[in-house]
Motif scaffolding. Sequence first.
Motif, short mmCIF file in Angstrom:
data_model
loop_
_atom_site.label_atom_id
_atom_site.label_comp_id
_atom_site.label_asym_id
_atom_site.label_seq_id
_atom_site.Cartn_x
_atom_site.Cartn_y
_atom_site.Cartn_z
N GLU A 118 23.10 -15.21 24.73
CA GLU A 118 23.21 -15.72 26.10
C GLU A 118 21.86 -16.30 26.48
OE1 GLU A 118 24.02 -13.99 30.59
OE2 GLU A 118 24.54 -12.76 28.86
N PHE A 119 21.90 -17.42 27.16
CA PHE A 119 20.68 -18.05 27.65
C PHE A 119 20.75 -18.22 29.15
CE2 PHE A 119 21.06 -19.56 23.27
CZ PHE A 119 19.79 -19.32 22.79
N LYS A 120 19.62 -18.05 29.79
CA LYS A 120 19.47 -18.35 31.22
C LYS A 120 18.18 -19.13 31.37
CE LYS A 120 22.00 -14.35 32.85
NZ LYS A 120 22.01 -13.12 33.60
N VAL A 121 18.13 -19.97 32.38
CA VAL A 121 16.91 -20.73 32.64
C VAL A 121 16.36 -20.35 34.01
CG1 VAL A 121 17.49 -22.68 31.14
CG2 VAL A 121 18.22 -22.72 33.51
N SER A 122 15.03 -20.41 34.11
CA SER A 122 14.37 -20.16 35.39
C SER A 122 13.12 -21.02 35.45
CB SER A 122 14.01 -18.67 35.53
OG SER A 122 13.04 -18.29 34.58
N ASP A 123 12.55 -21.11 36.64
CA ASP A 123 11.29 -21.83 36.84
C ASP A 123 11.35 -23.26 36.30
OD1 ASP A 123 9.90 -19.47 37.97
OD2 ASP A 123 10.10 -18.69 35.93
N VAL A 124 12.44 -23.96 36.59
CA VAL A 124 12.64 -25.31 36.09
C VAL A 124 11.77 -26.30 36.87
CG1 VAL A 124 14.35 -27.14 35.69
CG2 VAL A 124 15.02 -24.73 35.45
N THR A 125 11.02 -27.10 36.13
CA THR A 125 10.24 -28.20 36.71
C THR A 125 10.59 -29.47 35.96
OG1 THR A 125 8.35 -27.98 35.21
CG2 THR A 125 8.34 -26.58 37.19
N GLU A 126 9.94 -30.55 36.31
CA GLU A 126 10.20 -31.82 35.64
C GLU A 126 9.78 -31.77 34.17
OE1 GLU A 126 8.92 -36.50 36.02
OE2 GLU A 126 8.77 -35.21 37.79
N HIS A 127 8.76 -30.97 33.85
CA HIS A 127 8.23 -30.96 32.49
C HIS A 127 8.21 -29.58 31.84
CE1 HIS A 127 7.10 -35.15 32.69
NE2 HIS A 127 6.61 -34.91 33.89
N GLY A 128 9.06 -28.67 32.33
CA GLY A 128 9.08 -27.35 31.71
C GLY A 128 10.09 -26.42 32.35
N LEU A 129 10.27 -25.29 31.70
CA LEU A 129 11.14 -24.23 32.23
C LEU A 129 10.91 -22.97 31.42
CD1 LEU A 129 13.61 -23.89 29.98
CD2 LEU A 129 14.55 -25.83 31.20
N ASN A 130 11.45 -21.88 31.92
CA ASN A 130 11.48 -20.63 31.16
C ASN A 130 12.90 -20.42 30.67
OD1 ASN A 130 8.79 -20.16 31.70
ND2 ASN A 130 9.16 -18.62 33.27
N LEU A 131 13.02 -20.16 29.37
CA LEU A 131 14.32 -19.92 28.77
C LEU A 131 14.42 -18.44 28.41
CD1 LEU A 131 16.96 -21.29 27.69
CD2 LEU A 131 15.83 -21.27 25.45
N PHE A 176 10.97 -17.60 26.68
CA PHE A 176 10.11 -18.65 26.15
C PHE A 176 9.70 -19.56 27.30
CE2 PHE A 176 12.56 -17.46 22.43
CZ PHE A 176 11.62 -17.52 21.40
N LYS A 177 8.42 -19.79 27.45
CA LYS A 177 7.92 -20.79 28.38
C LYS A 177 7.84 -22.09 27.59
CE LYS A 177 4.05 -21.82 31.48
NZ LYS A 177 4.90 -22.08 32.64
N ILE A 178 8.59 -23.10 28.04
CA ILE A 178 8.72 -24.35 27.31
C ILE A 178 8.16 -25.48 28.19
CG2 ILE A 178 10.31 -25.93 26.15
CD1 ILE A 178 12.34 -23.52 26.18
N ASN A 179 7.30 -26.26 27.60
CA ASN A 179 6.79 -27.46 28.29
C ASN A 179 6.96 -28.66 27.37
OD1 ASN A 179 5.58 -26.50 30.87
ND2 ASN A 179 4.44 -25.19 29.45
#
Length: 180
Positions: A118-131, A176-179
Motif C-alpha cells: 500500500e502506498f500513501k503520499v504526503s507533503d506534495v509539492t511541485e518538485h517532491g513528495l513523501n511516499l 521515502f522523501k522524493i525530489n
Amino acid sequence: MYGIVNKAIEDLVITNFGEEKWDAIKERSGVDIDFFISSEPYDDDVTFKLAIAVSEEMNMSLSDVLIAFGEWWVIKTTTEKYPGLMNSGGDNLRDFLVNLPNFHNRVMLIYPKLTPPEFKVSDVTEHGLNLHYFSKRQGLQEFVRGLLQGLGKMFNSPVSLELIQSRDEGSTHEIFKINW
C-alpha cells in the motif's frame, strides 16, 4: 509473488549476463523450477532465494540487487508487458506518484491473488513528495527505491531519494522523501 516477478529476475540476469549465469544462479538458489508461469503465484521464499543467489553469484550486495531489479521492473517488465497500465498512471513522475495509491487496484484486476503493498503520499509539492510504503513483506525497501529510480528514468525526470523512516528502525512503515 507471481511468476512474472521471478521471470523478470531471470530476464534481467540473462539479458545482462547470459544463460550460463542464470543457470548458476538457479543452482546456487536451490530453486528447482524449470520455468515460471507469469500468472501463477509462487511462495515469496522462491523470489528471495533467487535475489540472494544473484547477490552471491554476482558479488553484489543484496541492496544493489534489489535496486537494480526495481529499475528493471519499471524500465523493462511493466513498460513492455503492461504499457496501457503504466500510461494510465500519469503523464509525468509527479502525477504517477500521486496516483500510485490507486495503482495496485488496477493490477489486482490482472492478478487477483496479489498481496500488494500500500502506498500513501504526503507533503506534495511541485518538485517532491513523501511516499509512505506499507507492506506485509519485510526487506523490500531497496526494491521500492529501485522502482522509484526506474520511474524517474521512465519519465526522464532524475530523482533524489532519502529514506526518512524505516521498519528496520522500529517504525510501522517506510517513508521515502522524493525530489525531482
